[in-house]
Design a protein around this motif. Structure first.
Motif, PDB file in Angstrom:
ATOM      1  N   HIS A  67       0.940  -0.919   0.176  1.00 19.91           N
ATOM      2  CA  HIS A  67      -0.594  -0.327   0.031  1.00 19.91           C
ATOM      3  C   HIS A  67       0.908   1.285   0.543  1.00 19.91           C
ATOM      4  CE1 HIS A  67      -3.210   2.659   0.628  1.00 19.91           C
ATOM      5  NE2 HIS A  67      -2.826   3.164   1.744  1.00 19.91           N
ATOM      6  N   LYS A 115       2.392   1.816  -3.140  1.00 18.93           N
ATOM      7  CA  LYS A 115       1.329   1.894  -4.385  1.00 18.93           C
ATOM      8  C   LYS A 115       1.565   3.312  -4.286  1.00 18.93           C
ATOM      9  CE  LYS A 115      -3.618   1.224  -5.796  1.00 18.93           C
ATOM     10  NZ  LYS A 115      -3.745   0.577  -6.043  1.00 18.93           N
ATOM     11  N   GLU A 116       0.967   4.569  -2.700  1.00 20.95           N
ATOM     12  CA  GLU A 116       1.003   5.552  -1.999  1.00 20.95           C
ATOM     13  C   GLU A 116       2.406   6.575  -3.087  1.00 20.95           C
ATOM     14  OE1 GLU A 116      -1.646   7.509  -1.484  1.00 20.95           O
ATOM     15  OE2 GLU A 116      -2.779   5.257  -2.112  1.00 20.95           O
ATOM     16  N   GLU A 153       4.060   5.774  -5.375  1.00 19.78           N
ATOM     17  CA  GLU A 153       4.604   5.981  -6.713  1.00 19.78           C
ATOM     18  C   GLU A 153       2.706   6.817  -7.637  1.00 19.78           C
ATOM     19  OE1 GLU A 153       3.326   2.048  -8.833  1.00 19.78           O
ATOM     20  OE2 GLU A 153       4.972   1.411  -8.015  1.00 19.78           O
ATOM     21  N   LYS A 154       1.880   7.674  -6.393  1.00 15.79           N
ATOM     22  CA  LYS A 154       0.472   7.761  -7.326  1.00 15.79           C
ATOM     23  C   LYS A 154       1.229   9.398  -6.655  1.00 15.79           C
ATOM     24  CE  LYS A 154      -3.428   5.557  -5.140  1.00 15.79           C
ATOM     25  NZ  LYS A 154      -4.633   5.021  -4.408  1.00 15.79           N
ATOM     26  N   THR A 155       2.246   9.601  -6.343  1.00 10.12           N
ATOM     27  CA  THR A 155       2.808  10.915  -5.708  1.00 10.12           C
ATOM     28  C   THR A 155       3.896  11.408  -6.694  1.00 10.12           C
ATOM     29  OG1 THR A 155       4.815  10.815  -4.689  1.00 10.12           O
ATOM     30  CG2 THR A 155       2.343  11.126  -3.585  1.00 10.12           C
ATOM     31  N   GLY A 156       3.925  10.624  -8.015  1.00  6.49           N
ATOM     32  CA  GLY A 156       5.010  11.066  -8.720  1.00  6.49           C
ATOM     33  C   GLY A 156       6.327  10.185  -8.655  1.00  6.49           C
ATOM     34  N   LYS A 216       8.969   7.351  -6.115  1.00 10.29           N
ATOM     35  CA  LYS A 216       9.221   6.210  -6.911  1.00 10.29           C
ATOM     36  C   LYS A 216       9.581   5.503  -4.803  1.00 10.29           C
ATOM     37  CE  LYS A 216      12.327   2.915  -9.168  1.00 10.29           C
ATOM     38  NZ  LYS A 216      13.328   2.311 -10.517  1.00 10.29           N
ATOM     39  N   GLU A 234      11.006  14.908  -3.343  1.00 10.97           N
ATOM     40  CA  GLU A 234       9.655  14.455  -2.063  1.00 10.97           C
ATOM     41  C   GLU A 234       9.248  15.856  -1.669  1.00 10.97           C
ATOM     42  OE1 GLU A 234      13.307  13.458   0.696  1.00 10.97           O
ATOM     43  OE2 GLU A 234      12.647  13.303  -1.860  1.00 10.97           O
ATOM     44  N   TRP A 248       3.225  10.571   5.010  1.00 10.80           N
ATOM     45  CA  TRP A 248       3.397   9.161   4.512  1.00 10.80           C
ATOM     46  C   TRP A 248       3.392   8.901   6.480  1.00 10.80           C
ATOM     47  CZ3 TRP A 248       3.611   8.570  -0.250  1.00 10.80           C
ATOM     48  CH2 TRP A 248       4.311   9.244  -1.055  1.00 10.80           C
TER      49      TRP A 248
END
Length: 338
Positions: A16, A19-20, A22-25, A27, A45, A53
């Motif tokens: 999870h 995945k979150e 990746e959603k922010t662009g 890695k 970041e 986070w």
């Protein structure tokens, strides 16, 4: 930044968080530890609040990393990386690894003889060049795929994993088909396309320090490989260029304890290229172990005077066997074994 997961966090929690990220662009790269997992966040970041986070399930805390090399830094991973080889041996553990063999593969008979002899002496793996980067275009350039086939045969005979240098991204698939460990040479330390390609291969990679590279440049080169989700990077000090001309290069053994402070990656030393003189291979090998090196990579040949490449820095097989015996008390003196 790194995200430290709770000890009781689940695989679903880790997935999870990734995945979150990746959603922010950005890695995310998972660093698996013995007690808990850590996820390194790669990218800028700063676009997110620092506690972004911390509210996710399974997250204990997020911690900024000051070093530009996020994945190679001890800030992100405070336990040593250990590389596991196909023959059950390791690089980076308590036992010092020794990789030995000729600078260039010259024939099947040559590489098999060397493999047998270095195995009998206690070597961890065998090295040999199939593609040779030479300053002079008219000198021996290696046997190429034929050499890789000979190396694979030597592995079949002895069980020793094989190490060979790779020169271009286009060769990654071919060399990976035969080799257990890919080597990136000093001239390619900042060949960023090649670093990404060997990282994507998933194979362990020996990264040699560039002959004029600083510590930070060395670790940033390793970061390119690590950022491709390949944690199996071995740093190799092989000497740098200075004003000194008596030796081929200046073997900077001080980099070993420095790197040990800065990174969790294993560090090995190449005394053959580092000095260019076979008479110096023995004392510099002992010095490397004394300052904390995790291994050595040594050039050896049945008849160095007839070697196609780098004869002056190559020791013969009897000298290699003798060296292995002389290294044992040095290793014991620093709490290691060989």
């Amino acid at each position: 930044m790194i995200i430290v997961m709770k000890a009781e966090s689940t695989k679903e929690d880790v997935a999870h968080v990734l995945k979150e990220i990746e959603k922010t662009g950005l890695k995310g790269v998972l660093l698996q530890g013995t007690n808990r997992n850590v996820i390194a966040v790669i990218g800028d970041e700063r676009i997110l609040p620092q506690d972004f986070w911390d509210v996710l399930p399974g997250v204990e805390k997020s911690v900024p990393i000051l070093a530009p090399y996020k994945l190679a830094s001890r800030e992100g991973k405070d336990f040593n990386t250990i590389i596991h080889l196909p023959n059950g041996k390791t690089i980076g553990g308590e036992k010092i690894a020794v990789i030995a063999g000729p600078c260039a593969i010259e024939s099947k008979e040559q590489i098999v003889e060397i493999a047998k002899r270095v195995k009998d002496a206690g070597a961890t793996a065998i090295r040999g060049g199939a593609f040779k980067p030479r300053s002079n275009p008219y000198t021996f350039q290696g046997l190429m795929e034929e050499g890789l086939i000979h190396m694979a045969h030597a592995r079949d005979v002895t069980g020793l994993p094989i190490v060979t240098e790779i020169l271009t991204p286009e060769h990654v698939k071919l060399v990976s088909k035969y080799s257990d460990i890919l080597q990136v040479g000093t001239r390619n330390m900042q060949n960023f396309l090649l670093l990404r390609a060997v990282g994507e291969s998933g194979k362990p990679v020996i990264l040699k320090r560039g002959m004029s590279a600083t510590h930070d440049e060395f670790l940033l080169a390793a970061e390119y490989i690590l950022s491709q989700n390949n944690p199996n990077v071995i740093l190799c000090e092989r000497g740098i260029r200075t004003f000194e001309t008596f030796t081929r290069f200046t073997l900077s053994l001080s980099i070993v304890p420095v790197l040990k402070e800065m990174t969790h990656l294993p560090v090995i030393v190449d005394p053959s290229h580092g000095t260019g003189k076979r008479s110096l291979v023995n004392p510099m090998s002992k010095g490397a172990i004394a300052v904390g090196a995790d291994g050595l990579i040594i050039e050896t040949h049945p008849d160095p005077e007839k070697s196609f490449v780098d004869g002056p820095q190559t020791i013969d097989l009897d000298a290699f066997a003798q060296l292995m015996e002389e290294l044992k008390p040095v290793a014991r003196a620093v709490g290691r074994e060989i």
